[in-house]
Design a protein around this motif. Sequence first.
Motif, PDB file in Angstrom:
ATOM      1  N   LEU A  49       8.246  37.770 -20.296  1.00 20.43           N
ATOM      2  CA  LEU A  49       7.128  36.860 -20.029  1.00 20.43           C
ATOM      3  C   LEU A  49       5.866  37.612 -19.592  1.00 20.43           C
ATOM      4  O   LEU A  49       5.019  37.075 -18.887  1.00 20.43           O
ATOM      5  N   GLU A  50       5.753  38.866 -20.021  1.00 17.57           N
ATOM      6  CA  GLU A  50       4.567  39.664 -19.727  1.00 17.57           C
ATOM      7  C   GLU A  50       3.491  39.488 -20.793  1.00 17.57           C
ATOM      8  O   GLU A  50       2.337  39.880 -20.581  1.00 17.57           O
ATOM      9  N   VAL A  52       2.312  36.581 -24.055  1.00 21.58           N
ATOM     10  CA  VAL A  52       2.552  35.300 -24.718  1.00 21.58           C
ATOM     11  C   VAL A  52       2.662  35.537 -26.224  1.00 21.58           C
ATOM     12  O   VAL A  52       1.840  36.241 -26.823  1.00 21.58           O
ATOM     13  N   TYR A 245      14.741  36.344 -14.759  1.00 23.05           N
ATOM     14  CA  TYR A 245      13.542  37.115 -15.116  1.00 23.05           C
ATOM     15  C   TYR A 245      13.222  38.135 -14.020  1.00 23.05           C
ATOM     16  O   TYR A 245      12.068  38.332 -13.642  1.00 23.05           O
ATOM     17  N   PHE A 261       5.219  26.989 -18.362  1.00 25.03           N
ATOM     18  CA  PHE A 261       5.981  28.184 -18.706  1.00 25.03           C
ATOM     19  C   PHE A 261       7.458  28.010 -18.377  1.00 25.03           C
ATOM     20  O   PHE A 261       8.332  28.444 -19.134  1.00 25.03           O
ATOM     21  N   ALA A 265      10.418  28.683 -20.938  1.00 21.65           N
ATOM     22  CA  ALA A 265      11.237  29.873 -20.697  1.00 21.65           C
ATOM     23  C   ALA A 265      12.598  29.555 -20.092  1.00 21.65           C
ATOM     24  O   ALA A 265      13.553  30.317 -20.279  1.00 21.65           O
TER      25      ALA A 265
END
Length: 428
Positions: A49-50, A52, A245, A261, A265
């Motif tokens: 998730l660093e 998009v 995460y 998010f 996710a």
Amino acid sequence: MAQDQSLDTLTVHAGTEPDPVTGARQTPIYQTTSYQFRDVDHAARLFNLEEVGYIYSRLTNPTVAALQNRVAALEGGAGAVCCSSGHAAQILALFPLMGPGKNIVASTRLYGGTVTQFSHAIRRFGWSAKFVDLDDTDALRAAIDDDTRAVFCESISNPGGYVTDIPEVAKIADAAGIPLIVDNTLATPYLCRPLEMGATLVVHSLTKFMTGNGTVTGGAVVDSGKFDWSANGKFPSLSEPEPAYHGLKFHETFGALAFTFHGIAIGLRDLGMTMNPQGAHYTLMGIETLALRMPRHVENAEKVAQWLEGDPRVTSVTYAGLASSPWNGTAKRLYPKGAGSLFNFSIKGGYEAAVKLVDALELFSHVANLGDARSLVIHPASTTHRQLTEDQQRAAGAAPELVRLSIGIENPDDLIADLDRALAKATG
């Protein structure tokens, strides 16, 4: 797309640009399961998730993303997550908020399937629901306890067509430090924008008025982006480290987009309630005409409801757009463009006459749906609300003697003529 543009413009343009590769003006249907990574580092950044981007269509898809952006723009939200149905959207909305032993306070005036979902299905997660008449604000305050994690209502209720005083309910939820979730399916953002009235989350069954043509199912969750998920420790899924995460904190990391998010996710990843890209495409096309269809739906509903109210064979009409309705004042104040196009009515002869009337109608389609361009009819007590007890049916506005109408965009005189003929057959 400028957020200060009118809803009429946003329904056509929001969330979509010409395809950067081909120049295609209509959003393409990206019928693919997966997406090529540039390299191993690119893939790692996406999975962490660093960055998009697109990984797998259970999570993200360009066609679905365009729809998410459009729905968020129409509701004035920070972000949206689309999924497979309105029922899926309700679970997706609750998933980050709830935990074993936690509860929601829900309106008694809800779609029968939602009452069943909240009464039975969510108990398998260890969640529970308390049902309260939200017009009784004292009862609402009393129902909220230390384990309550949300208040849930419909802007315009199915099947009764009652309207909710969203600002009043939002104040109570806000004072308790919990979000208000509003199902805006029947109103659509054309008639009501709950986030502007203080709601935190909006859910939709996109199957209904948003698509408007009875072709696909779909749901959406829209987040206002304004709720402080870290304020009181009640929402650890959003405020505390997420083990999957590497300890990432969604609210700390993503701010106003934390809920959105998380919905992708965690929610779509683990629950898998994905919207398919073809369904998203049909919904995008349907929304383009939302601002044209909704005024006609409302105009027709007002005319049909007024005619029914004046007919001696009819004993009651529950439509907030009528001056006689107890909710008419609230409707005029909060829903100035109209009280929607779904309502109940009952006729002399009770249950048996109601069933005969449904069978006698010809122009109205007898289906378990609403929000179609076609006018639709159903007998809720024997179909959509049959899982409920009679007391629950009456509390939800679906008493055994009632018939539900979803008024379409046909000529209203033809609809009235069809009802007139059916009433004659049903009442003898």
